[in-house]
Design a protein around this motif. Structure first.
Motif, short mmCIF file in Angstrom:
data_model
loop_
_atom_site.label_atom_id
_atom_site.label_comp_id
_atom_site.label_asym_id
_atom_site.label_seq_id
_atom_site.Cartn_x
_atom_site.Cartn_y
_atom_site.Cartn_z
N TRP A 1 -76.35 -14.75 47.10
CA TRP A 1 -75.48 -13.96 48.00
C TRP A 1 -74.34 -14.76 48.64
N ILE A 2 -74.36 -16.07 48.57
CA ILE A 2 -73.37 -16.85 49.34
C ILE A 2 -71.96 -16.64 48.77
N PRO A 3 -70.94 -16.80 49.60
CA PRO A 3 -69.58 -16.66 49.08
C PRO A 3 -69.26 -17.73 48.04
N VAL A 4 -68.60 -17.30 46.97
CA VAL A 4 -68.22 -18.21 45.88
C VAL A 4 -66.72 -18.07 45.67
N GLU A 5 -66.04 -19.19 45.53
CA GLU A 5 -64.60 -19.13 45.25
C GLU A 5 -64.32 -19.89 43.95
N MET B 1 -82.16 -20.81 43.61
CA MET B 1 -82.27 -21.14 45.03
C MET B 1 -82.45 -19.90 45.91
N ASP B 2 -82.39 -18.70 45.29
CA ASP B 2 -82.36 -17.45 46.06
C ASP B 2 -81.17 -17.42 47.01
N GLN B 3 -80.06 -17.99 46.53
CA GLN B 3 -78.85 -17.99 47.37
C GLN B 3 -77.69 -17.34 46.60
N PHE C 1 -76.72 -23.78 50.98
CA PHE C 1 -75.26 -23.87 50.93
C PHE C 1 -74.59 -22.73 51.70
N ASP C 2 -73.53 -23.11 52.41
CA ASP C 2 -72.74 -22.09 53.12
C ASP C 2 -71.76 -21.40 52.19
N LYS C 3 -71.28 -22.17 51.21
CA LYS C 3 -70.28 -21.64 50.30
C LYS C 3 -70.27 -22.49 49.03
N ALA C 4 -69.86 -21.89 47.91
CA ALA C 4 -69.79 -22.65 46.65
C ALA C 4 -68.43 -22.44 45.99
N TYR C 5 -68.04 -23.44 45.23
CA TYR C 5 -66.74 -23.44 44.53
C TYR C 5 -66.96 -23.77 43.07
N THR C 6 -66.17 -23.14 42.21
CA THR C 6 -66.25 -23.48 40.81
C THR C 6 -64.91 -23.24 40.13
N SER C 7 -64.87 -23.52 38.82
CA SER C 7 -63.61 -23.44 38.09
C SER C 7 -63.44 -22.05 37.47
N PHE C 8 -62.45 -21.91 36.60
CA PHE C 8 -62.24 -20.65 35.87
C PHE C 8 -62.95 -20.69 34.51
N LEU C 9 -63.78 -21.70 34.27
CA LEU C 9 -64.38 -21.87 32.94
C LEU C 9 -65.87 -21.51 32.99
N LYS C 10 -66.32 -20.72 31.99
CA LYS C 10 -67.65 -20.09 32.08
C LYS C 10 -68.78 -21.09 32.10
N ARG C 11 -68.63 -22.28 31.52
CA ARG C 11 -69.76 -23.22 31.54
C ARG C 11 -70.08 -23.66 32.97
N ALA C 12 -69.04 -23.72 33.81
CA ALA C 12 -69.26 -24.07 35.22
C ALA C 12 -69.72 -22.83 36.01
N VAL C 13 -69.06 -21.70 35.77
CA VAL C 13 -69.40 -20.47 36.50
C VAL C 13 -70.87 -20.10 36.25
N LYS C 14 -71.29 -20.16 34.97
CA LYS C 14 -72.66 -19.77 34.64
C LYS C 14 -73.67 -20.76 35.18
#
Ligand SMILES: O=C(O)[C@@H](CO)OP(=O)(O)O
Length: 253
Positions: free
Chosen positions: A76-80, A72-74, A50-63
């Motif tokens: 380091w990728i940018p997350v928004e 995935m050993d990834q 993945f080049d970049k990942a997106y998630t919500s403000f809720l911990k079940r998704a963030v975690k």
């Protein structure tokens, strides 16, 4: 070929208790963490980068996202993160057990609250402590945009500006993006991507932590979509999600 993977979070404590969750910030269960790790291992095996990942403000998704990237050993990728990817707001239903609600109001009514396009549950009152306006994480969001309840239609309306202006345009330069969010916020995105009619969206139930891959050609036209995993197993998981709104969710008569 370009790819976007949509992933619903792993099992949460309120999934386990069969409660309406919405914007309630509940944690993953042990199983939820294991589900997320398994999704990460599968994505790695299938060769995703993945080049970049997106998630919500809720911990079940963030975690869930953190577990996936770690496997995935990834990491380091940018997350928004965006509040716009949060789950559909379930109004006064949040916290209630879905089966008990079905016993009280009928399975048909619960299906309408859970899966219809246009109907929203009753809104939280302004002085309800769960009103998102009192939650510091949403302090940058104009009050008029903060829901006290939502239909799927309203959920789609708040997600789409983020999808159209932030996530999707990235595919012009990126090859693979990951979006980790929620059952209904992802249903909204899928409805938009696949032009699913309002009356048919009732039948779409997303299992937790099963990667759903969308492939696009170089002109960013959708070419193909598929879940990663055993189709029979995924079908059963989808049916189990649908059954959560029944008076006997585990299939007992
Ligand atoms: O409670 C919720 O917030 C959602 C997702 O977990 O449930 P449902 O499948 O009933 O829309």
């Amino acid at each position: 070929m370009k790819r976007i993977v949509l992933l619903r979070h792993g099992e949460s404590t309120w999934n386990k208790d069969n409660r309406f969750t919405g914007w309630t910030d509940v944690d993953l269960t042990e199983k939820g963490i294991a589900d997320a790790n398994q999704a990460g291992t599968l994505l790695k095996e299938k060769g995703f980068h993945f080049d970049k990942a997106y998630t919500s403000f809720l911990k079940r998704a963030v975690k869930t996202l953190n577990c996936v990237l770690d496997k995935m050993d990834q990491d380091w990728i940018p997350v928004e993160k965006s509040w716009r990817l949060n789950e559909k707001h379930y109004g006064v239903l949040q916290g209630l057990n879905k089966s008990e609600t079905a016993s009280k109001y009928g399975e048909e009514q619960v299906l309408i609250w859970r899966r219809s396009f246009n109907v929203a549950p009753k809104a939280l009152s302004e002085d309800d402590p769960r009103n998102p306006k009192t939650d510091t994480r949403y302090k940058e969001v104009p009050d008029k945009d903060l829901p006290r309840t939502e239909s799927l239609k309203e959920t789609v309306e708040r997600i789409l500006p983020y999808w159209k202006c932030i996530i999707f345009p990235n595919l012009a330069t990126a090859n693979e993006l990951l979006v980790v969010a929620h059952g209904n916020s992802l249903r909204g995105i899928i409805k938009y991507l696949k032009h699913i009619p309002d009356e048919e969206i009732v039948g779409l139930n997303l299992p937790t932590a099963i990667p759903y891959v969308f492939e696009f050609d170089d002109d960013l036209n959708l070419k193909k979509d598929y879940f990663l995993g055993d189709p029979e197993e995924i079908k059963k998981l989808m049916e189990a999600v649908a059954d959560q709104g029944k008076t006997t969710p585990d299939g007992r008569k």
